[in-house]
Design a protein around this motif. Sequence first.
Motif, PDB file in Angstrom:
ATOM      1  N   GLY A  94      17.774   4.402  -8.623  1.00  0.00           N
ATOM      2  CA  GLY A  94      16.542   5.083  -9.004  1.00  0.00           C
ATOM      3  C   GLY A  94      15.316   4.301  -8.584  1.00  0.00           C
ATOM      4  N   TRP A  95      15.406   2.962  -8.680  1.00  0.00           N
ATOM      5  CA  TRP A  95      14.281   2.134  -8.254  1.00  0.00           C
ATOM      6  C   TRP A  95      14.052   2.277  -6.750  1.00  0.00           C
ATOM      7  N   ALA A  96      15.117   2.228  -5.969  1.00  0.00           N
ATOM      8  CA  ALA A  96      14.989   2.354  -4.515  1.00  0.00           C
ATOM      9  C   ALA A  96      14.419   3.727  -4.139  1.00  0.00           C
ATOM     10  N   LYS A  97      14.861   4.774  -4.845  1.00  0.00           N
ATOM     11  CA  LYS A  97      14.336   6.118  -4.574  1.00  0.00           C
ATOM     12  C   LYS A  97      12.848   6.188  -4.890  1.00  0.00           C
ATOM     13  N   MET A  98      12.438   5.550  -5.993  1.00  0.00           N
ATOM     14  CA  MET A  98      11.026   5.533  -6.352  1.00  0.00           C
ATOM     15  C   MET A  98      10.202   4.799  -5.301  1.00  0.00           C
ATOM     16  N   VAL A  99      10.695   3.657  -4.825  1.00  0.00           N
ATOM     17  CA  VAL A  99       9.979   2.896  -3.797  1.00  0.00           C
ATOM     18  C   VAL A  99       9.864   3.715  -2.515  1.00  0.00           C
ATOM     19  N   TRP A 100      10.937   4.404  -2.149  1.00  0.00           N
ATOM     20  CA  TRP A 100      10.940   5.207  -0.926  1.00  0.00           C
ATOM     21  C   TRP A 100       9.949   6.375  -1.035  1.00  0.00           C
ATOM     22  N   LYS A 101       9.911   7.005  -2.208  1.00  0.00           N
ATOM     23  CA  LYS A 101       9.069   8.186  -2.379  1.00  0.00           C
ATOM     24  C   LYS A 101       7.605   7.832  -2.648  1.00  0.00           C
ATOM     25  N   ASP A 102       7.359   6.863  -3.534  1.00  0.00           N
ATOM     26  CA  ASP A 102       6.002   6.574  -3.992  1.00  0.00           C
ATOM     27  C   ASP A 102       5.476   5.217  -3.558  1.00  0.00           C
ATOM     28  N   GLY A 103       6.265   4.466  -2.789  1.00  0.00           N
ATOM     29  CA  GLY A 103       5.853   3.120  -2.409  1.00  0.00           C
ATOM     30  C   GLY A 103       4.539   3.073  -1.656  1.00  0.00           C
ATOM     31  N   TRP A 104       4.272   4.097  -0.857  1.00  0.00           N
ATOM     32  CA  TRP A 104       3.033   4.094  -0.074  1.00  0.00           C
ATOM     33  C   TRP A 104       1.791   4.112  -0.966  1.00  0.00           C
ATOM     34  N   LYS A 105       1.872   4.820  -2.100  1.00  0.00           N
ATOM     35  CA  LYS A 105       0.733   4.853  -3.027  1.00  0.00           C
ATOM     36  C   LYS A 105       0.503   3.475  -3.644  1.00  0.00           C
ATOM     37  N   TYR A 106       1.595   2.835  -4.036  1.00  0.00           N
ATOM     38  CA  TYR A 106       1.466   1.513  -4.645  1.00  0.00           C
ATOM     39  C   TYR A 106       1.029   0.475  -3.617  1.00  0.00           C
ATOM     40  N   PHE A 107       1.436   0.664  -2.363  1.00  0.00           N
ATOM     41  CA  PHE A 107       1.007  -0.255  -1.302  1.00  0.00           C
ATOM     42  C   PHE A 107      -0.513  -0.184  -1.127  1.00  0.00           C
ATOM     43  N   ILE A 108      -1.072   1.030  -1.106  1.00  0.00           N
ATOM     44  CA  ILE A 108      -2.522   1.189  -0.972  1.00  0.00           C
ATOM     45  C   ILE A 108      -3.235   0.575  -2.174  1.00  0.00           C
ATOM     46  N   LEU A 109      -2.707   0.827  -3.374  1.00  0.00           N
ATOM     47  CA  LEU A 109      -3.290   0.248  -4.587  1.00  0.00           C
ATOM     48  C   LEU A 109      -3.303  -1.273  -4.517  1.00  0.00           C
ATOM     49  N   ALA A 110      -2.166  -1.865  -4.134  1.00  0.00           N
ATOM     50  CA  ALA A 110      -2.063  -3.325  -4.076  1.00  0.00           C
ATOM     51  C   ALA A 110      -2.966  -3.903  -2.994  1.00  0.00           C
ATOM     52  N   ALA A 111      -3.031  -3.240  -1.830  1.00  0.00           N
ATOM     53  CA  ALA A 111      -3.872  -3.748  -0.740  1.00  0.00           C
ATOM     54  C   ALA A 111      -5.338  -3.781  -1.159  1.00  0.00           C
ATOM     55  N   CYS A 112      -5.808  -2.721  -1.806  1.00  0.00           N
ATOM     56  CA  CYS A 112      -7.202  -2.688  -2.264  1.00  0.00           C
ATOM     57  C   CYS A 112      -7.449  -3.718  -3.361  1.00  0.00           C
ATOM     58  N   ASP A 113      -6.455  -3.925  -4.232  1.00  0.00           N
ATOM     59  CA  ASP A 113      -6.604  -4.908  -5.302  1.00  0.00           C
ATOM     60  C   ASP A 113      -6.679  -6.321  -4.734  1.00  0.00           C
ATOM     61  N   VAL A 114      -5.804  -6.639  -3.789  1.00  0.00           N
ATOM     62  CA  VAL A 114      -5.797  -7.969  -3.174  1.00  0.00           C
ATOM     63  C   VAL A 114      -7.123  -8.231  -2.456  1.00  0.00           C
ATOM     64  N   GLU A 115      -7.561  -7.267  -1.658  1.00  0.00           N
ATOM     65  CA  GLU A 115      -8.781  -7.487  -0.883  1.00  0.00           C
ATOM     66  C   GLU A 115     -10.023  -7.460  -1.773  1.00  0.00           C
ATOM     67  N   GLY A 116     -10.005  -6.670  -2.858  1.00  0.00           N
ATOM     68  CA  GLY A 116     -11.124  -6.691  -3.791  1.00  0.00           C
ATOM     69  C   GLY A 116     -11.273  -8.059  -4.431  1.00  0.00           C
ATOM     70  N   ASN A 117     -10.157  -8.619  -4.901  1.00  0.00           N
ATOM     71  CA  ASN A 117     -10.196  -9.971  -5.473  1.00  0.00           C
ATOM     72  C   ASN A 117     -10.693 -10.996  -4.456  1.00  0.00           C
ATOM     73  N   PHE A 118     -10.206 -10.880  -3.226  1.00  0.00           N
ATOM     74  CA  PHE A 118     -10.570 -11.833  -2.168  1.00  0.00           C
ATOM     75  C   PHE A 118     -12.070 -11.767  -1.861  1.00  0.00           C
ATOM     76  N   LEU A 119     -12.610 -10.545  -1.706  1.00  0.00           N
ATOM     77  CA  LEU A 119     -14.017 -10.389  -1.331  1.00  0.00           C
ATOM     78  C   LEU A 119     -14.958 -10.838  -2.446  1.00  0.00           C
ATOM     79  N   VAL A 120     -14.604 -10.555  -3.684  1.00  0.00           N
ATOM     80  CA  VAL A 120     -15.470 -10.961  -4.795  1.00  0.00           C
ATOM     81  C   VAL A 120     -15.513 -12.480  -4.904  1.00  0.00           C
ATOM     82  N   VAL A 121     -14.359 -13.140  -4.762  1.00  0.00           N
ATOM     83  CA  VAL A 121     -14.340 -14.603  -4.796  1.00  0.00           C
ATOM     84  C   VAL A 121     -15.149 -15.178  -3.632  1.00  0.00           C
ATOM     85  N   LYS A 122     -15.022 -14.585  -2.439  1.00  0.00           N
ATOM     86  CA  LYS A 122     -15.768 -15.058  -1.280  1.00  0.00           C
ATOM     87  C   LYS A 122     -17.276 -14.863  -1.470  1.00  0.00           C
TER      88      LYS A 122
END
Length: 364
Positions: A94-122
């Motif tokens: 079930g976890w693998a199916k969730m990653v396959w189906k919805d992983g792209w949404k979480y990837f976008i969320l994580a990418a924006c979160d990582v870069e937001g933290n990076f830019l604010v610190v910079k």
Amino acid sequence: MPADPVARPPVVYYSPSAFASSLWRRLRSIWTPRFGLSLLAGQAVSLCITCTDVTTTELVRRNWFLPTTQTFLLYLSLFCIYTPYTIYQCEIGGWAKMVWKDGWKYFILAACDVEGNFLVVKAYQYTDLLSCMLLNSWSIPACLFFCWIYMRPKYHWTQMLGVLVCICGLGMLAGSDSLADKNVAATHRGKGDAFMVVGATLYGFTNATEEFLVRRSPLYEVVGQLGMWGLLISGIQAALLEHADMPTNSWNGATIGLLAAYTAAMFILYTVAPLLYRMASSTYYNISLLTSDFYGLLFGVYLKITHYSPFWLYFLAFAVAILGLIIFFWHATPEEQGKTDPQKPSYVSTLRGEGKLSGGQNLV
């Protein structure tokens, strides 16, 4: 937003005594257990933000400045705690199916979160503290906009007033810093301000997106996926941008302890924030953080990090910010904050289908 089944008591104006009694009933109706929990949770995340600011400042003073590596430890802790629990709950298939189906949404969320933290610190490297404080509040209208895109809430004018009052409290805090000569000269104001605006916009996007996701998926799934993809993205970024500086930074017991404190505070924040999104909203989460500078002053004075004495305007500004948080719920209860306008289609209907919603309010 739709009316609450149990409406707020109306305020009447036909006589002074009736106005006073009806106003008192209205104020009492705001102070529900749900509101109390929302207020406490908001101040808890504000304290966590203060802790991260203090520990980051101390790391910089000790010649340790690796912003992506610093957040990498956060995502590692989220991944190690929440991903195994998600697999336990869903089983590996079930976890693998969730990653396959919805992983792209979480990837976008994580990418924006990582870069937001990076830019604010910079941004703190290039612009002054006053600009950082004021521009970081841009995350509030950004969050409001993205919440509208996702869920089509109908904001009442009193909610907008609550946001403005909280921002006024932030302005008073910034004015206190200026009067106390706490501000630091900018080395490259334009560059730093641009970093802060983009970072604040990404913060608003990630807060609204995470609220949208946690209202429709289990908390452990959302936070676990944020940790997994954030770990991958920040790890690659740290390897590319900071590998040469890692050996030259000061690694000792003090810096490791500060990193541990930073990671613990961020872990608590990333755990409590989704709960606050459900209890109230991501907008309320953002305006709750406006009190963090007040806590920062108290931390600095108590730990003798700064030589500044508390300026009287700080206490008034803190009271104004808390007043704004109360005004935010003058019309709408915390339970109403995430409800959508049933007359308008929301983004979720195109992404997952109305028939597939599973009542995220009851999902852990």
